[in-house]
Motif scaffolding. Structure first.
Motif, PDB file in Angstrom:
ATOM      1  N   TRP A 140      33.385  38.009  41.646  1.00 37.66           N
ATOM      2  CA  TRP A 140      33.199  39.165  42.544  1.00 37.66           C
ATOM      3  C   TRP A 140      32.334  38.755  43.735  1.00 37.66           C
ATOM      4  CZ3 TRP A 140      36.511  42.782  42.358  1.00 37.66           C
ATOM      5  CH2 TRP A 140      37.012  43.299  41.158  1.00 37.66           C
ATOM      6  N   GLU A 141      31.299  37.979  43.432  1.00 43.26           N
ATOM      7  CA  GLU A 141      30.397  37.557  44.504  1.00 43.26           C
ATOM      8  C   GLU A 141      31.150  36.690  45.508  1.00 43.26           C
ATOM      9  OE1 GLU A 141      26.612  36.316  42.816  1.00 43.26           O
ATOM     10  OE2 GLU A 141      26.220  35.233  44.686  1.00 43.26           O
ATOM     11  N   ALA A 142      31.963  35.771  44.963  1.00 43.99           N
ATOM     12  CA  ALA A 142      32.750  34.902  45.836  1.00 43.99           C
ATOM     13  C   ALA A 142      33.734  35.723  46.674  1.00 43.99           C
ATOM     14  CB  ALA A 142      33.501  33.871  44.994  1.00 43.99           C
ATOM     15  N   ALA A 143      34.200  36.826  46.092  1.00 47.51           N
ATOM     16  CA  ALA A 143      35.153  37.663  46.819  1.00 47.51           C
ATOM     17  C   ALA A 143      34.444  38.584  47.798  1.00 47.51           C
ATOM     18  CB  ALA A 143      35.972  38.483  45.823  1.00 47.51           C
ATOM     19  N   GLY A 144      33.109  38.617  47.751  1.00 43.61           N
ATOM     20  CA  GLY A 144      32.337  39.471  48.657  1.00 43.61           C
ATOM     21  C   GLY A 144      32.445  40.948  48.331  1.00 43.61           C
ATOM     22  N   ILE A 145      32.590  41.257  47.060  1.00 49.28           N
ATOM     23  CA  ILE A 145      32.738  42.658  46.667  1.00 49.28           C
ATOM     24  C   ILE A 145      31.654  43.007  45.649  1.00 49.28           C
ATOM     25  CG2 ILE A 145      34.247  44.330  45.495  1.00 49.28           C
ATOM     26  CD1 ILE A 145      36.601  42.519  46.444  1.00 49.28           C
ATOM     27  N   THR A 146      31.059  44.206  45.789  1.00 48.28           N
ATOM     28  CA  THR A 146      30.124  44.688  44.777  1.00 48.28           C
ATOM     29  C   THR A 146      30.800  45.838  44.042  1.00 48.28           C
ATOM     30  OG1 THR A 146      28.444  44.250  46.434  1.00 48.28           O
ATOM     31  CG2 THR A 146      27.709  45.299  44.412  1.00 48.28           C
ATOM     32  N   PRO A 147      31.381  45.560  42.888  1.00 41.67           N
ATOM     33  CA  PRO A 147      32.205  46.587  42.233  1.00 41.67           C
ATOM     34  C   PRO A 147      31.394  47.606  41.435  1.00 41.67           C
ATOM     35  CG  PRO A 147      32.254  44.589  40.945  1.00 41.67           C
ATOM     36  CD  PRO A 147      31.389  44.303  42.127  1.00 41.67           C
ATOM     37  N   GLU A 148      30.152  47.256  41.114  1.00 41.60           N
ATOM     38  CA  GLU A 148      29.304  48.087  40.259  1.00 41.60           C
ATOM     39  C   GLU A 148      29.306  49.541  40.713  1.00 41.60           C
ATOM     40  OE1 GLU A 148      27.079  48.597  36.956  1.00 41.60           O
ATOM     41  OE2 GLU A 148      27.863  46.656  37.592  1.00 41.60           O
ATOM     42  N   GLY A 149      29.660  50.445  39.799  1.00 36.82           N
ATOM     43  CA  GLY A 149      29.592  51.868  40.101  1.00 36.82           C
ATOM     44  C   GLY A 149      30.816  52.422  40.818  1.00 36.82           C
ATOM     45  N   LEU A 150      31.751  51.552  41.214  1.00 33.98           N
ATOM     46  CA  LEU A 150      32.955  52.057  41.878  1.00 33.98           C
ATOM     47  C   LEU A 150      33.884  52.699  40.842  1.00 33.98           C
ATOM     48  CD1 LEU A 150      33.693  49.238  44.488  1.00 33.98           C
ATOM     49  CD2 LEU A 150      32.547  51.439  44.819  1.00 33.98           C
ATOM     50  N   ASP A 151      34.742  53.575  41.356  1.00 33.17           N
ATOM     51  CA  ASP A 151      35.561  54.419  40.492  1.00 33.17           C
ATOM     52  C   ASP A 151      36.504  53.637  39.574  1.00 33.17           C
ATOM     53  OD1 ASP A 151      35.433  57.080  40.131  1.00 33.17           O
ATOM     54  OD2 ASP A 151      37.341  57.487  41.139  1.00 33.17           O
ATOM     55  N   TRP A 152      37.109  52.603  40.112  1.00 31.53           N
ATOM     56  CA  TRP A 152      38.126  51.855  39.360  1.00 31.53           C
ATOM     57  C   TRP A 152      37.518  50.768  38.481  1.00 31.53           C
ATOM     58  CZ3 TRP A 152      37.498  46.879  40.933  1.00 31.53           C
ATOM     59  CH2 TRP A 152      36.910  46.690  42.186  1.00 31.53           C
ATOM     60  N   TYR A 153      36.213  50.564  38.579  1.00 33.66           N
ATOM     61  CA  TYR A 153      35.556  49.487  37.848  1.00 33.66           C
ATOM     62  C   TYR A 153      34.948  50.028  36.563  1.00 33.66           C
ATOM     63  CZ  TYR A 153      32.570  45.360  37.166  1.00 33.66           C
ATOM     64  OH  TYR A 153      31.950  44.241  36.672  1.00 33.66           O
ATOM     65  N   VAL A 154      35.523  49.657  35.434  1.00 33.74           N
ATOM     66  CA  VAL A 154      35.079  50.177  34.140  1.00 33.74           C
ATOM     67  C   VAL A 154      34.199  49.145  33.446  1.00 33.74           C
ATOM     68  CG1 VAL A 154      35.830  51.008  31.888  1.00 33.74           C
ATOM     69  CG2 VAL A 154      37.197  51.501  33.923  1.00 33.74           C
ATOM     70  N   ASN A 155      32.942  49.489  33.256  1.00 31.56           N
ATOM     71  CA  ASN A 155      32.020  48.594  32.570  1.00 31.56           C
ATOM     72  C   ASN A 155      32.031  48.912  31.076  1.00 31.56           C
ATOM     73  OD1 ASN A 155      29.768  47.424  31.404  1.00 31.56           O
ATOM     74  ND2 ASN A 155      28.569  47.553  33.275  1.00 31.56           N
ATOM     75  N   ALA A 156      32.759  48.092  30.289  1.00 31.64           N
ATOM     76  CA  ALA A 156      33.029  48.462  28.901  1.00 31.64           C
ATOM     77  C   ALA A 156      31.898  48.112  27.939  1.00 31.64           C
ATOM     78  CB  ALA A 156      34.315  47.801  28.421  1.00 31.64           C
ATOM     79  N   GLY A 157      31.000  47.210  28.344  1.00 35.32           N
ATOM     80  CA  GLY A 157      29.902  46.836  27.448  1.00 35.32           C
ATOM     81  C   GLY A 157      30.390  46.448  26.063  1.00 35.32           C
ATOM     82  N   ALA A 158      31.377  45.567  25.997  1.00 34.84           N
ATOM     83  CA  ALA A 158      31.991  45.263  24.699  1.00 34.84           C
ATOM     84  C   ALA A 158      32.407  43.807  24.641  1.00 34.84           C
ATOM     85  CB  ALA A 158      33.204  46.162  24.479  1.00 34.84           C
ATOM     86  N   GLY A 159      32.778  43.367  23.461  1.00 35.62           N
ATOM     87  CA  GLY A 159      33.285  42.012  23.283  1.00 35.62           C
ATOM     88  C   GLY A 159      34.660  41.860  23.906  1.00 35.62           C
ATOM     89  N   MET A 160      35.167  40.626  23.877  1.00 36.40           N
ATOM     90  CA  MET A 160      36.445  40.364  24.548  1.00 36.40           C
ATOM     91  C   MET A 160      37.579  41.172  23.934  1.00 36.40           C
ATOM     92  SD  MET A 160      37.246  38.488  27.174  1.00 36.40           S
ATOM     93  CE  MET A 160      38.154  39.876  27.818  1.00 36.40           C
ATOM     94  N   GLY A 161      37.626  41.218  22.599  1.00 29.52           N
ATOM     95  CA  GLY A 161      38.711  41.925  21.925  1.00 29.52           C
ATOM     96  C   GLY A 161      38.763  43.394  22.333  1.00 29.52           C
ATOM     97  N   ALA A 162      37.608  44.085  22.241  1.00 27.35           N
ATOM     98  CA  ALA A 162      37.551  45.503  22.571  1.00 27.35           C
ATOM     99  C   ALA A 162      37.846  45.726  24.051  1.00 27.35           C
ATOM    100  CB  ALA A 162      36.187  46.067  22.215  1.00 27.35           C
ATOM    101  N   THR A 163      37.413  44.789  24.898  1.00 26.01           N
ATOM    102  CA  THR A 163      37.670  44.921  26.334  1.00 26.01           C
ATOM    103  C   THR A 163      39.168  44.796  26.614  1.00 26.01           C
ATOM    104  OG1 THR A 163      35.508  43.965  26.761  1.00 26.01           O
ATOM    105  CG2 THR A 163      37.033  44.027  28.602  1.00 26.01           C
ATOM    106  N   LEU A 164      39.821  43.855  25.930  1.00 24.99           N
ATOM    107  CA  LEU A 164      41.269  43.705  26.101  1.00 24.99           C
ATOM    108  C   LEU A 164      42.000  44.966  25.640  1.00 24.99           C
ATOM    109  CD1 LEU A 164      41.825  40.003  25.031  1.00 24.99           C
ATOM    110  CD2 LEU A 164      42.414  41.008  27.236  1.00 24.99           C
ATOM    111  N   THR A 165      41.563  45.518  24.507  1.00 25.49           N
ATOM    112  CA  THR A 165      42.175  46.759  24.020  1.00 25.49           C
ATOM    113  C   THR A 165      42.046  47.858  25.066  1.00 25.49           C
ATOM    114  OG1 THR A 165      41.497  46.136  21.791  1.00 25.49           O
ATOM    115  CG2 THR A 165      42.171  48.405  22.117  1.00 25.49           C
TER     116      THR A 165
END
Lengths: 247, 313
Positions: B195-220
């Motif tokens: 994200w930093e390399a892309a110059g975007i700060t996604p934190e708190g944006l509508d489409w950005y879901v912070n799942a706070g989970a492991g890889m499996g749960a995030t994929l689900t």
């Protein structure tokens, strides 16, 4: 210790993520408690009060469901609300209503079973008295509920406690999404998974303190309104749960 | 009634005692470390005796045979470690006790002395870990690629991008859902770098879901929301999410994922199994293990899940 100070100061900072998480947690627990009580207590009263075929079986099923693993309750709700599930079009997965639904599935059997036990323990006595006094069925029922009030109140506490401290089901159907479905328990889980063990413990202590305050407020209110000495109320309810088995 | 009061009193006492113990255990971290070092020196003496005995009888019975490996979910859940474990144990005589968590927690277990060796993938945190004296040395030895997975029809057009940063820009521009691990794991750190390399700060944006989970749960969650996410290939291929998501971008230059091993420094935690850790590192970089790692996943997925670094061979 620093973490604990940090956690409490965050708690009282309006607009902080922690205060938002706490508010959401309370919201969720309140909804879960109220809904499962509204469903569970009348059902429990019916089961406890009336004799019917299959009552023993129902009591057994209720007692089994009281030990329903939260993850299983979560999985059931997950499958129903999933994109490929029967209610997938509602898009409820990973929302507060989904978390409340899973908790209601989990808590209602507990409320139902405990109130059935409490009611059936005292029902014959009340019935005898009511019969002697010539009360109507309706008055008798009200009288019964009044006699059970302290048990019912402690059942409410059990429901609330189960809801506020539950992690498996809400993790699964809520998804622990920041600002949307992250509650205290899933936040503690996350901090643990991130290796912030001390902060996770601090959050746990915050959760316990909140629980304590809410329980104290509720008990004080109950004391004020009915004049029942709460220690006795608690003992009576424990006695009701452990002693009268209602089967 | 009276009986139940007594029981409650008893229970209360037990809980109070447990709580007190817990507080003591928490506050005296340094104290326990010094006592641990004392017990370790006596242990070392006995282990020296034991090892001379062992050397004469059988080569494959080390003095302290239990090796605690703290690793990330991507190494354990992809099946790599369970696949290597029997051969490693037969070759060296050590028994592996594997715990897996996100890289943040996996490294933390090294800091608290609850592991002998780490196998993780987050360069910056690893270097910090070694620099603060907890680890002996960071030994990078294998890599694979992160991949970006998303819905079958790829509404953000990620497949046309050549780098991860471009792909993230495309996702942000299209406003499609992106599910983030948000758990301070190696994958999460990599994602934030992109994200930093892309110059975007996604934190708190509508489409950005912070799942706070492991890889499996995030994929689900990504599959359920039909969104995009960054994942390691192994976990994705072994997850049911692959039925409703596909790899839209893989093997871009900025998506390399390097795994390193770090033995826990005996200077910080004298009772850790440094011999076992060294044996593990030596074995993992051996010709035999390299071949096993290079073969892993080929039968099942048609391609290896991990590649050996040239320098480690």
């Amino acid at each position: 210790m620093d973490e604990l100070v940090q956690a409490f100061s965050l708690l009282f900072t309006p607009g902080s993520e922690l205060s938002q998480i706490v508010l959401l947690t309370l919201q969720m627990s309140a909804f879960s408690t109220v809904i499962s009580t509204v469903i569970g207590v009348p059902l429990g009263v019916c089961v406890g009060l009336y004799r019917f075929r299959g009552k023993r079986l129902i009591m057994r099923i209720l007692n089994t469901l009281m030990g329903l693993p939260p993850v299983l309750a979560g999985l059931i709700v997950f499958f129903i609300l999933s994109r490929s599930g029967p209610l997938g079009t509602l898009k409820l997965l990973y929302t507060l209503p989904a978390m409340v639904t899973a908790q209601v599935v989990l808590i209602t059997p507990i409320v139902c079973g405990l109130s059935a036990t409490a009611i059936s323990g005292i029902a014959p006595l009340v019935h005898e008295t009511a019969h002697g006094m010539g009360l109507t069925r309706k008055r008798e029922l009200l009288c019964l509920l009044y006699e059970c009030r302290s048990q019912l109140l402690s059942i409410l506490f059990v429901a609330f406690g189960r809801s506020i401290g539950e992690v498996g089901a809400v993790m699964l159907v809520g998804g622990n999404v920041q600002y949307k479905t992250r509650v205290m328990t899933t936040a503690i889980m996350l901090e643990t998974n991130m290796g912030h063990f001390e902060y996770a413990v601090a959050l746990g202590i915050v959760l316990l303190v909140i629980s304590f305050v809410i329980n104290s407020i509720a008990l004080t209110l109950q004391e004020r309104t009915s004049g029942v000495e709460t220690g006795v109320a608690w003992n009576a309810s424990r006695g009701g749960k452990l002693g009268g088995d209602g089967r | 009634m009276k009986k139940s009061t007594t029981i409650k009193l008893l229970l209360a006492t037990v809980f109070a005692a447990m709580f007190a113990l817990f507080m003591v255990a928490c506050s005296s971290g340094s104290g326990s470390a010094s006592s641990a070092s004392a017990s370790a020196s006596s242990e070392a003496a006995s282990s020296a005796a034991a090892s001379s005995e062992a050397a004469s009888s059988a080569a494959a019975t080390p003095a302290n045979p239990v090796l605690r490996v703290s690793t990330t979910t991507s190494v354990n859940d992809s099946g790599l470690l369970p696949y290597l474990q029997p051969t490693f144990e037969a070759d060296t005589g050590y028994q592996m006790e594997v715990t897996s968590a996100g890289t943040g927690a996996a490294i933390k277990k090294g800091e608290t002395g609850d592991a002998d060796v780490l196998l993780v993938h987050a360069k910056a945190s690893e270097e910090e870990f070694v620099n603060s004296g907890f680890g002996v040395e960071r030994i990078p030895f294998m890599y694979n690629y992160f991949v970006i997975v998303g819905p079958e029809d790829d509404p953000a057009g990620v497949a046309n991008c050549t780098t991860a940063a471009d792909a993230f820009k495309a996702i942000a521009d299209s406003g499609q859902t992106f599910v983030s691990r948000g758990d301070d794991s190696g994958t999460n750190k990599k994602e934030l770098q992109i994200w930093e390399a892309a110059g975007i700060t996604p934190e708190g944006l509508d489409w950005y879901v912070n799942a706070g989970a492991g890889m499996g749960a995030t994929l689900t969650q990504a599959a359920e929301r039909q969104g995009y996410t960054l994942t390691d290939k192994g976990t994705f291929l072994s997850n049911d999410a692959k039925n409703s998501l596909k790899i839209v971008l893989g093997e871009a230059d900025d998506m390399k994922n390097t795994y390193s091993m770090i033995a826990i420094s005996p200077e910080k935690w004298p009772d850790t199994n440094i011999d076992g850790a060294n044996a593990f590192i030596e074995w993992m970089t051996s010709e035999k293990a390299s071949k096993l790692i290079a073969d892993y996943g080929v039968a099942e997925y048609g391609e290896p899940l991990f590649y050996l670094l040239e320098s480690a061979k």
